[in-house]
Design a protein around this motif. Structure first.
Motif, PDB file in Angstrom:
ATOM      1  N   ARG A  33      11.870 -11.729  -4.820  1.00  0.00           N
ATOM      2  CA  ARG A  33      11.359 -10.365  -4.906  1.00  0.00           C
ATOM      3  C   ARG A  33       9.983 -10.354  -5.567  1.00  0.00           C
ATOM      4  NH1 ARG A  33      15.038  -5.551  -7.164  1.00  0.00           N
ATOM      5  NH2 ARG A  33      16.012  -6.022  -5.156  1.00  0.00           N
ATOM      6  N   ALA A  34       9.823 -11.166  -6.626  1.00  0.00           N
ATOM      7  CA  ALA A  34       8.532 -11.210  -7.320  1.00  0.00           C
ATOM      8  C   ALA A  34       7.425 -11.704  -6.395  1.00  0.00           C
ATOM      9  CB  ALA A  34       8.636 -12.109  -8.551  1.00  0.00           C
ATOM     10  N   HIS A  35       7.757 -12.701  -5.586  1.00  0.00           N
ATOM     11  CA  HIS A  35       6.774 -13.233  -4.638  1.00  0.00           C
ATOM     12  C   HIS A  35       6.381 -12.159  -3.639  1.00  0.00           C
ATOM     13  CE1 HIS A  35       5.738 -15.609  -0.915  1.00  0.00           C
ATOM     14  NE2 HIS A  35       4.884 -16.096  -1.793  1.00  0.00           N
ATOM     15  N   GLY A  36       7.386 -11.438  -3.124  1.00  0.00           N
ATOM     16  CA  GLY A  36       7.100 -10.374  -2.165  1.00  0.00           C
ATOM     17  C   GLY A  36       6.261  -9.268  -2.782  1.00  0.00           C
ATOM     18  N   GLU A  37       6.559  -8.926  -4.035  1.00  0.00           N
ATOM     19  CA  GLU A  37       5.791  -7.881  -4.708  1.00  0.00           C
ATOM     20  C   GLU A  37       4.351  -8.325  -4.942  1.00  0.00           C
ATOM     21  OE1 GLU A  37       8.072  -7.131  -8.191  1.00  0.00           O
ATOM     22  OE2 GLU A  37       9.512  -5.812  -7.159  1.00  0.00           O
ATOM     23  N   GLN A  38       4.161  -9.606  -5.246  1.00  0.00           N
ATOM     24  CA  GLN A  38       2.804 -10.117  -5.445  1.00  0.00           C
ATOM     25  C   GLN A  38       2.004 -10.033  -4.143  1.00  0.00           C
ATOM     26  OE1 GLN A  38       2.441 -14.349  -6.233  1.00  0.00           O
ATOM     27  NE2 GLN A  38       0.632 -14.019  -7.512  1.00  0.00           N
ATOM     28  N   LEU A  39       2.624 -10.466  -3.036  1.00  0.00           N
ATOM     29  CA  LEU A  39       1.952 -10.377  -1.738  1.00  0.00           C
ATOM     30  C   LEU A  39       1.593  -8.938  -1.414  1.00  0.00           C
ATOM     31  CD1 LEU A  39       4.016 -12.851   0.469  1.00  0.00           C
ATOM     32  CD2 LEU A  39       1.597 -13.051  -0.084  1.00  0.00           C
ATOM     33  N   ARG A  42       0.533 -16.694   0.491  1.00  0.00           N
ATOM     34  CA  ARG A  42      -0.551 -16.015  -0.226  1.00  0.00           C
ATOM     35  C   ARG A  42      -1.911 -16.446   0.317  1.00  0.00           C
ATOM     36  NH1 ARG A  42      -1.122 -16.701  -6.255  1.00  0.00           N
ATOM     37  NH2 ARG A  42      -2.599 -14.977  -5.993  1.00  0.00           N
ATOM     38  N   VAL A  43      -2.064 -17.743   0.527  1.00  0.00           N
ATOM     39  CA  VAL A  43      -3.350 -18.241   1.020  1.00  0.00           C
ATOM     40  C   VAL A  43      -3.603 -17.755   2.444  1.00  0.00           C
ATOM     41  CG1 VAL A  43      -4.679 -20.313   1.567  1.00  0.00           C
ATOM     42  CG2 VAL A  43      -3.294 -20.239  -0.512  1.00  0.00           C
ATOM     43  N   VAL A  46      -2.451  -4.580  -0.776  1.00  0.00           N
ATOM     44  CA  VAL A  46      -2.968  -3.237  -1.047  1.00  0.00           C
ATOM     45  C   VAL A  46      -4.404  -3.319  -1.567  1.00  0.00           C
ATOM     46  CG1 VAL A  46      -2.742  -1.217  -2.551  1.00  0.00           C
ATOM     47  CG2 VAL A  46      -0.718  -2.166  -1.416  1.00  0.00           C
ATOM     48  N   THR A  47      -4.671  -4.269  -2.458  1.00  0.00           N
ATOM     49  CA  THR A  47      -6.035  -4.421  -2.986  1.00  0.00           C
ATOM     50  C   THR A  47      -7.008  -4.767  -1.868  1.00  0.00           C
ATOM     51  OG1 THR A  47      -5.127  -5.198  -5.099  1.00  0.00           O
ATOM     52  CG2 THR A  47      -7.459  -5.637  -4.674  1.00  0.00           C
ATOM     53  N   PHE A  48      -6.620  -5.710  -1.018  1.00  0.00           N
ATOM     54  CA  PHE A  48      -7.480  -6.058   0.123  1.00  0.00           C
ATOM     55  C   PHE A  48      -7.734  -4.839   1.006  1.00  0.00           C
ATOM     56  CE2 PHE A  48      -6.167 -10.636  -0.402  1.00  0.00           C
ATOM     57  CZ  PHE A  48      -7.448 -11.139  -0.524  1.00  0.00           C
TER      58      PHE A  48
END
Length: 511
Positions: free
Chosen positions: A10-16, A51-52, A21-23
């Motif tokens: 979940r943390a990984h998904g939230e980070q992505l 992520r990359v 959103v920032t992009f």
């Protein structure tokens, strides 16, 4: 680094999601340079392939928005490899193909662009993700179809994105695609259907007024253009003023700047300042293809008419008609190419079915592979039949990969496979030998007759419009032949064909 089969946390998904959103906020605000810098930072500090991949996807989007001369092919190749490492991600895979399509279109390769859009749509139709990121991918597909002139397909993609909005419980303004709708409207005007143009522009303005609080800067820019273009026809929005919104003329992204300049042109025409409109049309920022190459000529014609230069207005209309006639002809040609390619692929499927007993085919091209070649040679030996073996090596293929990326290289290999299927006879076996090498086995055929078949293959490759697929990188081929007697040593015959092939290559090299 996460393994391919590890489920995302979940943390990984939230980070992505947070990074996406920032992009998005940077790109829709015309701040592509900042988005590119953020992408470079993530690439430098992260070892996570998803992520990359997402960061590089957004970097390519930023580069395309800037409209510069940078070729994104190496980045697209890296994204494709990262997505293979990361496993199944329909949204990112779809976005990758959309960007590859736009890059190919910007490079002049309509065939490659259409192929990537077809792949993107197939991936996205199976996507179960329903969120803002998924909506944005449909939005990008819509805009890409629109930029290429496929307005009906662009509207279909917009509608698919809006259906995802409904499923996700978010405002349909998140897939407003006003760029798509405005392009479609002005294309109607270029085709002489001004009433349809006015109707579609009013639909844009009506939707935009309702959705304005949720619109991005990009959509506000096109909303302002719709209102200004209506004013050119004598229509004004409520209160007699243009709908507010848009960016400043010095926006860093070319995807905004041309629209802003042409908005000012329209406003000058509507305010009876045709001389100002013509002056603005002479500015470099007013040129480009973001609203179609024909649009500045159409506005020039209207402005010239307003000052009484009717001869100049007619010439501007002719320039506009030359562009839309050229574009329509190009699209028709590409559709014909697509039909031919589909027929070739049908032939490949037929060949694969005929040799399905070995269940050995090349997954990229659909042709039989080396193992099937060996089995086919054994079948010929068993019935005492000789054959001719032709070995084919592509010329210029490395330049295709270096210039356009491996996805375009794959399309070239698939097209070569289709040309082979076109050129051989029913009893022959075309196959992919490996890399950019192909082989044909012609049962009960002497070398003289085999070289006639080889001539047909060569002519089909030479006659192919490679510039439409990979502009500036012509593709050729060299071929060598050797006789395979019944029960002969296939490896030795292949070596003999290979020697002839390279003698041919050496003979063609300039002294």
């Amino acid at each position: 680094m996460a393994r391919r089969d590890d489920p995302p946390t979940r943390a990984h998904g939230e980070q992505l999601a947070a990074e996406w959103v920032t992009f998005r906020d940077l790109l829709v605000a015309g701040r592509s340079a900042d988005a590119i810098a953020l992408a470079d930072h993530i690439v430098a500090e992260s070892g996570d392939p998803l992520r990359v991949a997402q960061a590089l996807i957004e970097k390519v989007a930023g580069l395309l928005n800037q409209g510069g001369a940078a070729r994104p092919a190496p980045l697209l190749d890296r994204i494709a490899e990262l997505l293979r490492q990361a496993g199944h991600s329909p949204r990112l895979s779809g976005e990758y193909h959309v960007l590859a399509a736009y890059a190919a279109f910007a490079d002049g390769s309509m065939s490659t662009a259409v192929s990537n859009l077809v792949q993107a749509e197939r991936v996205l139709r199976g996507m179960t993700e329903a969120n803002q990121a998924a909506v944005s991918t449909w939005h990008d597909m819509s805009v890409t179809y629109s930029a290429m002139g496929f307005h009906a397909k662009a509207v279909d993609a917009m509608r698919a994105g809006r259906r995802v909005c409904v499923a996700a419980g978010i405002a349909e303004a998140n897939c407003a695609c006003l760029e798509t709708l405005v392009r479609s409207a002005v294309a109607r005007d270029h085709q002489g259907m001004s009433e349809d143009c006015v109707r579609e522009l009013w639909e844009v303005v009506t939707f935009g007024r309702t959705a304005e609080p949720d619109l991005t800067v990009s959509d506000r820019t096109y909303l302002r253009y719709a209102a200004a273009r209506l004013a050119v026809f004598g229509h004004r929005s409520a209160g007699g003023e243009p709908v507010p919104g848009g960016t400043t003329p010095d926006s860093p992204d070319r995807s905004f700047s041309q629209v802003v300049y042409l908005t000012e042109v329209c406003e000058a025409i509507a305010e009876d300042r045709p001389d100002d409109a013509l002056r603005l049309l002479g500015e470099p920022a007013a040129s480009g293809s973001w609203l179609g190459e024909a649009e500045p000529h159409r506005l020039r014609s209207i402005a010239l008419s307003r000052i009484g230069d009717h001869a100049g207005a007619v010439e501007a209309e002719r320039a506009m008609l030359r562009i839309i006639t050229r574009d329509d002809g190009t699209l028709r040609d590409r559709y014909i190419d697509s039909v031919n390619a589909r027929l070739d692929q049908d032939r490949l499927r037929q060949i694969a079915q005929e040799h399905a007993d070995a269940a050995m085919s090349d997954p990229l091209t659909g042709l039989p592979n080396r193992r099937r070649i060996t089995a086919f040679a054994a079948e010929l030996a068993a019935r005492g039949a000789d054959a001719a073996v032709g070995l084919i090596d592509l010329d210029g293929f490395k330049a295709v990969n270096d210039t356009h990326g491996h996805s375009s290289g794959d399309l070239v290999l698939q097209r070569i496979a289709g040309l082979l299927a076109q050129s051989v006879r029913g009893q022959d076996l075309p196959a992919r030998f490996g890399g950019d090498e192909f082989m044909v086995l012609l049962p009960e055929t002497g070398l003289a007759e085999a070289r006639e078949v080889g001539g047909r293959i060569t002519a089909s490759v030479v006659g192919e419009d490679w510039d439409a697929l990979v502009p500036g990188t012509p593709v050729g081929m060299s071929m060598g032949w050797a006789a395979l007697p019944a029960g002969g040593d296939l490896d030795a015959v292949v070596r003999a064909a290979d020697e002839e092939l390279y003698r041919e290559k050496r003979a063609l090299r300039p002294a």
